[in-house]
Design a protein around this motif. Sequence first.
Motif, PDB file in Angstrom:
ATOM      1  N   ARG A   1       0.827  -1.211   0.000  1.00 16.92           N
ATOM      2  CA  ARG A   1       0.000   0.000   0.000  1.00 16.92           C
ATOM      3  C   ARG A   1       0.859   1.258   0.000  1.00 16.92           C
ATOM      4  NH1 ARG A   1      -2.683   3.409   3.535  1.00 16.92           N
ATOM      5  NH2 ARG A   1      -1.647   2.511   5.363  1.00 16.92           N
ATOM      6  N   ARG A   2       0.486   2.222  -0.896  1.00  8.85           N
ATOM      7  CA  ARG A   2       1.183   3.500  -0.986  1.00  8.85           C
ATOM      8  C   ARG A   2       0.667   4.448   0.100  1.00  8.85           C
ATOM      9  NH1 ARG A   2       3.963   0.178  -3.797  1.00  8.85           N
ATOM     10  NH2 ARG A   2       4.158   0.550  -6.020  1.00  8.85           N
ATOM     11  N   SER A   3       1.566   5.182   0.704  1.00  7.42           N
ATOM     12  CA  SER A   3       1.190   6.142   1.736  1.00  7.42           C
ATOM     13  C   SER A   3       2.395   7.050   1.952  1.00  7.42           C
ATOM     14  CB  SER A   3       0.833   5.419   3.042  1.00  7.42           C
ATOM     15  OG  SER A   3       1.976   4.779   3.566  1.00  7.42           O
ATOM     16  N   PRO A   4       2.209   8.174   2.665  1.00  5.41           N
ATOM     17  CA  PRO A   4       3.369   9.016   2.992  1.00  5.41           C
ATOM     18  C   PRO A   4       4.454   8.237   3.737  1.00  5.41           C
ATOM     19  CG  PRO A   4       1.339  10.208   3.403  1.00  5.41           C
ATOM     20  CD  PRO A   4       0.940   8.799   3.085  1.00  5.41           C
ATOM     21  N   ARG A   5       4.043   7.322   4.597  1.00  9.13           N
ATOM     22  CA  ARG A   5       5.010   6.499   5.331  1.00  9.13           C
ATOM     23  C   ARG A   5       5.821   5.629   4.375  1.00  9.13           C
ATOM     24  NH1 ARG A   5       5.070   1.324   7.343  1.00  9.13           N
ATOM     25  NH2 ARG A   5       6.328   0.986   9.234  1.00  9.13           N
ATOM     26  N   PHE A   6       5.160   5.093   3.354  1.00 13.02           N
ATOM     27  CA  PHE A   6       5.835   4.283   2.338  1.00 13.02           C
ATOM     28  C   PHE A   6       6.934   5.099   1.666  1.00 13.02           C
ATOM     29  CE2 PHE A   6       6.209   3.262  -2.176  1.00 13.02           C
ATOM     30  CZ  PHE A   6       6.463   1.898  -2.166  1.00 13.02           C
ATOM     31  N   VAL A   7       6.598   6.322   1.234  1.00 11.56           N
ATOM     32  CA  VAL A   7       7.555   7.178   0.529  1.00 11.56           C
ATOM     33  C   VAL A   7       8.721   7.557   1.442  1.00 11.56           C
ATOM     34  CG1 VAL A   7       7.889   9.412  -0.614  1.00 11.56           C
ATOM     35  CG2 VAL A   7       5.804   8.084  -1.038  1.00 11.56           C
ATOM     36  N   LEU A   8       8.413   7.994   2.656  1.00 11.76           N
ATOM     37  CA  LEU A   8       9.455   8.404   3.595  1.00 11.76           C
ATOM     38  C   LEU A   8      10.365   7.234   3.983  1.00 11.76           C
ATOM     39  CD1 LEU A   8       7.401  10.800   5.921  1.00 11.76           C
ATOM     40  CD2 LEU A   8       9.130  11.439   4.216  1.00 11.76           C
ATOM     41  N   SER A   9       9.773   6.056   4.140  1.00 11.79           N
ATOM     42  CA  SER A   9      10.567   4.870   4.484  1.00 11.79           C
ATOM     43  C   SER A   9      11.535   4.533   3.360  1.00 11.79           C
ATOM     44  CB  SER A   9       9.654   3.676   4.764  1.00 11.79           C
ATOM     45  OG  SER A   9       8.861   3.899   5.908  1.00 11.79           O
TER      46      SER A   9
ATOM     47  N   LEU B   1      13.308  -3.236   4.212  1.00 13.95           N
ATOM     48  CA  LEU B   1      12.022  -3.376   3.507  1.00 13.95           C
ATOM     49  C   LEU B   1      11.130  -4.392   4.223  1.00 13.95           C
ATOM     50  CD1 LEU B   1      13.038  -3.345  -0.284  1.00 13.95           C
ATOM     51  CD2 LEU B   1      11.748  -1.596   0.955  1.00 13.95           C
ATOM     52  N   LEU B   2      11.749  -5.457   4.716  1.00 13.76           N
ATOM     53  CA  LEU B   2      10.991  -6.469   5.451  1.00 13.76           C
ATOM     54  C   LEU B   2      10.443  -5.893   6.756  1.00 13.76           C
ATOM     55  CD1 LEU B   2      13.417  -9.525   5.044  1.00 13.76           C
ATOM     56  CD2 LEU B   2      11.232  -9.218   3.893  1.00 13.76           C
ATOM     57  N   LEU B   3      11.273  -5.107   7.445  1.00  5.90           N
ATOM     58  CA  LEU B   3      10.906  -4.591   8.765  1.00  5.90           C
ATOM     59  C   LEU B   3       9.940  -3.405   8.682  1.00  5.90           C
ATOM     60  CD1 LEU B   3      11.389  -4.651  11.854  1.00  5.90           C
ATOM     61  CD2 LEU B   3      13.282  -3.059  11.469  1.00  5.90           C
ATOM     62  N   LEU B   4      10.256  -2.422   7.842  1.00  8.28           N
ATOM     63  CA  LEU B   4       9.494  -1.175   7.811  1.00  8.28           C
ATOM     64  C   LEU B   4       8.233  -1.251   6.959  1.00  8.28           C
ATOM     65  CD1 LEU B   4      12.377   1.457   7.538  1.00  8.28           C
ATOM     66  CD2 LEU B   4      11.155   0.711   9.587  1.00  8.28           C
ATOM     67  N   LEU B   5       8.328  -1.945   5.816  1.00  8.28           N
ATOM     68  CA  LEU B   5       7.207  -1.951   4.875  1.00  8.28           C
ATOM     69  C   LEU B   5       6.566  -3.326   4.713  1.00  8.28           C
ATOM     70  CD1 LEU B   5       8.662   0.464   2.154  1.00  8.28           C
ATOM     71  CD2 LEU B   5       7.006   0.972   3.959  1.00  8.28           C
ATOM     72  N   HIS B   6       7.070  -4.305   5.438  1.00  4.53           N
ATOM     73  CA  HIS B   6       6.482  -5.656   5.449  1.00  4.53           C
ATOM     74  C   HIS B   6       6.426  -6.276   4.050  1.00  4.53           C
ATOM     75  CE1 HIS B   6       5.538  -4.763   9.594  1.00  4.53           C
ATOM     76  NE2 HIS B   6       4.843  -3.695   9.220  1.00  4.53           N
ATOM     77  N   PHE B   7       7.460  -6.038   3.246  1.00  5.05           N
ATOM     78  CA  PHE B   7       7.589  -6.722   1.963  1.00  5.05           C
ATOM     79  C   PHE B   7       7.798  -8.217   2.235  1.00  5.05           C
ATOM     80  CE2 PHE B   7       8.937  -3.620  -1.565  1.00  5.05           C
ATOM     81  CZ  PHE B   7       8.192  -2.582  -1.031  1.00  5.05           C
ATOM     82  N   ASP B   8       7.393  -9.064   1.293  1.00  2.00           N
ATOM     83  CA  ASP B   8       7.805 -10.462   1.421  1.00  2.00           C
ATOM     84  C   ASP B   8       9.246 -10.573   0.906  1.00  2.00           C
ATOM     85  OD1 ASP B   8       7.926 -11.218  -1.442  1.00  2.00           O
ATOM     86  OD2 ASP B   8       5.751 -11.035  -1.405  1.00  2.00           O
ATOM     87  N   GLN B   9       9.892 -11.709   1.174  1.00  2.00           N
ATOM     88  CA  GLN B   9      11.317 -11.871   0.906  1.00  2.00           C
ATOM     89  C   GLN B   9      11.663 -11.670  -0.572  1.00  2.00           C
ATOM     90  OE1 GLN B   9      13.764 -12.499   3.312  1.00  2.00           O
ATOM     91  NE2 GLN B   9      15.240 -12.166   1.676  1.00  2.00           N
TER      92      GLN B   9
ATOM     93  N   ASN C   1       8.531  -9.494  -9.369  1.00  2.00           N
ATOM     94  CA  ASN C   1       9.175  -9.506  -8.057  1.00  2.00           C
ATOM     95  C   ASN C   1       9.877  -8.186  -7.749  1.00  2.00           C
ATOM     96  OD1 ASN C   1       8.435 -12.068  -7.217  1.00  2.00           O
ATOM     97  ND2 ASN C   1      10.176 -13.049  -8.211  1.00  2.00           N
ATOM     98  N   VAL C   2       9.417  -7.092  -8.380  1.00  2.00           N
ATOM     99  CA  VAL C   2      10.015  -5.778  -8.140  1.00  2.00           C
ATOM    100  C   VAL C   2       8.907  -4.757  -7.907  1.00  2.00           C
ATOM    101  CG1 VAL C   2      11.495  -3.946  -9.034  1.00  2.00           C
ATOM    102  CG2 VAL C   2      11.968  -6.324  -9.644  1.00  2.00           C
ATOM    103  N   ASP C   3       9.028  -3.981  -6.847  1.00  2.00           N
ATOM    104  CA  ASP C   3       8.163  -2.824  -6.649  1.00  2.00           C
ATOM    105  C   ASP C   3       8.913  -1.646  -7.276  1.00  2.00           C
ATOM    106  OD1 ASP C   3       6.974  -0.434  -5.569  1.00  2.00           O
ATOM    107  OD2 ASP C   3       5.998  -1.678  -4.056  1.00  2.00           O
TER     108      ASP C   3
END
Length: 263
Positions: free
Chosen positions: A6-14, A41-49, A205-207
């Motif tokens: 999900r896109r959000s200001p937190r996503f961009v800042l992270s 990315l795993l910790l802050l944005l909860h991406f999968d591996q 497999n790329v954001d």
Amino acid sequence: MTAVVRRSPRFVLSCIAIGLIAGLLSGLFGVGGGTVIVPMLLLLLHFDQRLAAGTSLAAIVPTATVGVVSYAIHGSVAWIPALILAAGAVVGAQIGTWLLARLPQNALRWGFVGFLLVVIVMLFVVIPSRDAELELTWLTGLGLAGLGVFTGIMAGLLGVGGGVIVVPALMFLFGTSDLIAKGTSLLMMIPTAISGTIGNVRRANVDLLAAALIGVAACTTTAVGAWVATLLDPFVSNILFAAFLLFIASQLSVRAWRARRRD
């Protein structure tokens, strides 16, 4: 198909924060930054591996490019050796992914942790001269190709490699200065990262937005890291690199311990 984060200001800042840190470390140590980007990315944005690894690899392309330019300004890039390393790494990555399903992953992690600990000790024993260069002969060419294959295999098996292996190997085995080792390592990563990113894009497999934000942010600090590297005394540079490798070794140890507890 990988789920979209999900896109959000937190996503961009992270993403920007991750890029700034990864870029600084990339320029300072001659690494791609994946050892920082993936866990964050795993910790802050909860991406999968898989998504984290693919996004990290894409972000490394602009980051390493800026790093190479920064080191090249100081004459600290061995161009042909870097291409030999890259060719070997591309081959090795294919071998590594083939071996992935056939070798015990946890034993490999502990083995690589042991390798890193040896490198950390050597960083306090061998202090490279800033005047040392990499002379290309048939023998060193074969050695570089072998080093590239080994690096690619480890990347395919454990998702680590690049500067973590190449920088100390160039210093200890080939007698280069720490600056040439770092600049050459960054150049080696570019074709390897481009090749891997093309495959990852095809597999979704790329954001791409995250990769762009991280890559652009990293470009702003990579040159700073490379500049700081030229100012540091070689021994101080080795101490900082040892601390960085200790961080990576601890990450791998935690993964190996958790996998052992699940077995």
